[in-house]
Design an enzyme around this catalytic site. Structure first.
Site, PDB file in Angstrom:
ATOM      1  N   HIS A 119      12.106  19.366  45.797  1.00 19.08           N
ATOM      2  CA  HIS A 119      10.866  19.441  45.007  1.00 19.08           C
ATOM      3  C   HIS A 119       9.911  20.499  45.565  1.00 19.08           C
ATOM      4  O   HIS A 119       8.694  20.326  45.563  1.00 19.08           O
ATOM      5  CB  HIS A 119      10.158  18.080  44.952  1.00 19.08           C
ATOM      6  CG  HIS A 119      10.977  17.004  44.321  1.00 19.08           C
ATOM      7  ND1 HIS A 119      11.061  16.845  42.950  1.00 19.08           N
ATOM      8  CD2 HIS A 119      11.769  16.055  44.864  1.00 19.08           C
ATOM      9  CE1 HIS A 119      11.869  15.829  42.682  1.00 19.08           C
ATOM     10  NE2 HIS A 119      12.310  15.333  43.823  1.00 19.08           N
ATOM     11  N   ASN A 133      11.124  10.648  38.601  1.00 17.78           N
ATOM     12  CA  ASN A 133      11.633  11.856  37.963  1.00 17.78           C
ATOM     13  C   ASN A 133      11.444  11.751  36.455  1.00 17.78           C
ATOM     14  O   ASN A 133      10.953  10.734  35.946  1.00 17.78           O
ATOM     15  CB  ASN A 133      13.131  12.044  38.278  1.00 17.78           C
ATOM     16  CG  ASN A 133      13.385  12.517  39.697  1.00 17.78           C
ATOM     17  OD1 ASN A 133      12.649  13.343  40.231  1.00 17.78           O
ATOM     18  ND2 ASN A 133      14.424  11.987  40.321  1.00 17.78           N
ATOM     19  N   TYR A 188      10.457   9.727  52.924  1.00 18.66           N
ATOM     20  CA  TYR A 188       9.340  10.470  52.335  1.00 18.66           C
ATOM     21  C   TYR A 188       8.145  10.542  53.273  1.00 18.66           C
ATOM     22  O   TYR A 188       7.541  11.597  53.446  1.00 18.66           O
ATOM     23  CB  TYR A 188       8.960   9.876  50.987  1.00 18.66           C
ATOM     24  CG  TYR A 188       9.835  10.381  49.870  1.00 18.66           C
ATOM     25  CD1 TYR A 188      11.217  10.154  49.898  1.00 18.66           C
ATOM     26  CD2 TYR A 188       9.327  11.086  48.800  1.00 18.66           C
ATOM     27  CE1 TYR A 188      12.042  10.618  48.893  1.00 18.66           C
ATOM     28  CE2 TYR A 188      10.140  11.558  47.783  1.00 18.66           C
ATOM     29  CZ  TYR A 188      11.499  11.329  47.836  1.00 18.66           C
ATOM     30  OH  TYR A 188      12.306  11.804  46.849  1.00 18.66           O
TER      31      TYR A 188
END
Length: 485
Positions: free
Chosen positions: A56, A129, A339
């Site tokens: 990303h 997404n 993350y």
């Protein structure tokens, strides 16, 4: 006449007398190391780029709000969903997945749909997404998958052999790959695509009762996609097409909006549903679990500074608030660590204190120090817990809801391994024109693969999903469906 000229200063606030000429030993002499302004400029310039996101990397963002339109407090005690009409400020980042920061916006790739809700109980991140499923269902495969999307270590070129070798050896990817190769694989803009939380999450109400849920965001602008030929043309002429479109739409007051819905599954259904509800490569039928409206998301303000807001924004599905918990989804479980850890590496241990990531409510914890700690670092307050000095303490009412677990600790797969029914259904739901484009996209993408066995392996998966599907892709590649299928 008012003189509003501002003096140029160094980073430590001292005025700069000459910003055009470095200090040298005479007009032709070497530069002197005592030119601290020069050294500071060069050193800062060398560090002006934080490492780009591993995935990303290329994205655009905007500010907005979320407004509740339906009372679902019987399912969740999340404060930002507590009453109809309540508005919560948000920041949203859209992105491509595989390409580098300078890649084109119009490539065939999933789009990241990352949302940050600045609630009164802390930030809540929903990191999804524009597709309801994903390529893999266990986080242990994620680094390998992303490696196939990156460049070959010798040629530094994209590698179709690696892409299709991995996919053909990972049949669970078939559902997502079929979506990717469909018309929706190249959205016309960020505004003209749906968004999904993709994973299964758990909502818990004030009484401690829970349900499994899936998030859906339906674009109010309508779905629009780009034909591959037009996408390729735009990529060459304006690789920042989606970024520009989002900024310009908001700038002129054409605020994009999405309606948020959830599917709700009773906890006990997870044991009997025909697909594993925690497998992110599968969807729940909307006939079984209809969409229920929750609210509306509107983007109405552009960032003032791209780096400070879009690039330094960090998201994690582990950024949770009371009333929203996680599920046993193996892919989600890995993301809960990865993350936040990526943000600590990329932006720093104190990334949550940056303005774009800082919650609106007061933060009270015992985390101290670390690089670039730019607030008062907790001052002289108590810095441990438990303590006898009135420092921040836990609140039992905000514990996550308990859930039963059982089994033997082992490396195990999901119990359900039907990777073909849902992709087959998706193929059969499409019109003949859509099927033809889907087949062509598959063929065009697989044609550069140099190893025939990889192509045949993928064709076999397509045939198992739908015999016509497999035959048409095989024909397009000048191959036959393997006899052992």
């Amino acid at each position: 006449m008012i003189n509003d000229k501002k003096n140029l200063t160094t980073s430590w606030g001292a005025p700069v007398g000459d910003n055009q000429n470095s200090i040298t030993a005479g007009s032709r002499g070497p530069t002197l190391i005592q030119d601290v302004h020069l050294l500071e400029k060069l050193a800062h310039f060398n560090r002006e780029r934080v490492p780009e996101r591993v995935v990303h990397a290329k994205g655009a963002g905007a500010h907005g709000y979320f407004e509740v339109t339906n009372d679902l407090t019987k399912y969740t005690k999340a404060d930002f969903l507590s009453e109809v009409g309540k508005r919560t400020p948000m920041f949203v980042r859209f992105s491509t997945v595989a390409g580098e920061n300078g890649s084109s916006d119009t490539v065939r790739d999933p789009r990241g749909f990352a949302l940050k809700f600045y609630t009164e109980e802390g930030n809540y991140d929903l990191v999804g997404n524009n597709t309801p499923v994903f390529f893999i269902r266990d986080a242990i495969k994620f680094p390998d998958f992303i490696h196939t999307q990156k460049r070959h270590p010798q040629t530094h070129l994209k590698n179709p052999d690696a892409v299709w070798d991995f996919w053909s050896l990972s049949p669970e990817s078939l559902h997502q790959v079929t979506i990717l190769m469909s018309d929706r694989g190249i959205p016309a803009t960020f505004r003209h695509m749906h968004g999904f939380g993709s994973h299964t999450f758990k909502w818990t109400n004030a009484e401690g009762d829970g349900v499994w849920i899936k998030y859906h965001f339906k674009t109010e602008q309508g779905i629009q996609n780009l034909a591959p030929e037009l996408a390729a043309k735009i990529a060459g002429e304006n690789p920042d097409y989606h970024t520009e479109d989002l900024f310009n739409a908001i700038e002129k007051g054409d605020f994009p909006a999405w309606k948020m819905y959830v599917q709700i599954m009773p906890l006990e259904d997870a044991d009997t549903y025909r697909f594993d509800p925690f497998d992110v490569t599968k969807v729940w039928s909307q006939k079984d679990y209809p969409l229920i409206e929750v609210g509306r998301m509107v983007l109405d303000r552009n960032p003032e500074n791209y780096f400070a807001e879009v690039e330094q924004a960090t998201f994690s599905p582990g950024t949770l608030v009371p009333g929203i918990d996680v599920s046993p989804d193996k892919m989600l479980q890995g993301r809960l660590f990865a993350y936040h850890d990526a943000a600590r590496y990329r932006v720093g241990a104190n990334h949550q204190a940056l303005p774009i990531n800082r919650p609106k409510n007061e933060v009270n914890n015992h985390q101290r120090d670390g690089q670039m700690r730019f607030d008062n670092n907790g001052g002289g307050s108590v810095y441990y817990e438990p303590n006898s000095y009135g420092g921040p303490a836990e609140s039992a009412e905000n514990k996550q809801a308990a859930f039963p677990v059982q089994g033997i600790a082992d490396s195990v797969s999901y119990d359900h391994n039907d990777h073909y029914t849902q992709p087959g259904d998706l193929y059969r739901l499409q019109s003949e024109e859509e099927r033809a484009r889907l087949v062509k996209n598959y063929v065009d993408s697989m044609a550069p693969v140099t190893k025939e066995e990889i192509k045949l392996r993928q064709i076999a998966h397509l045939y198992k999903a739908d015999p016509e599907f497999g035959k048409r892709v095989a024909q397009g590649l000048g191959l036959q469906v393997p006899q052992q299928v």
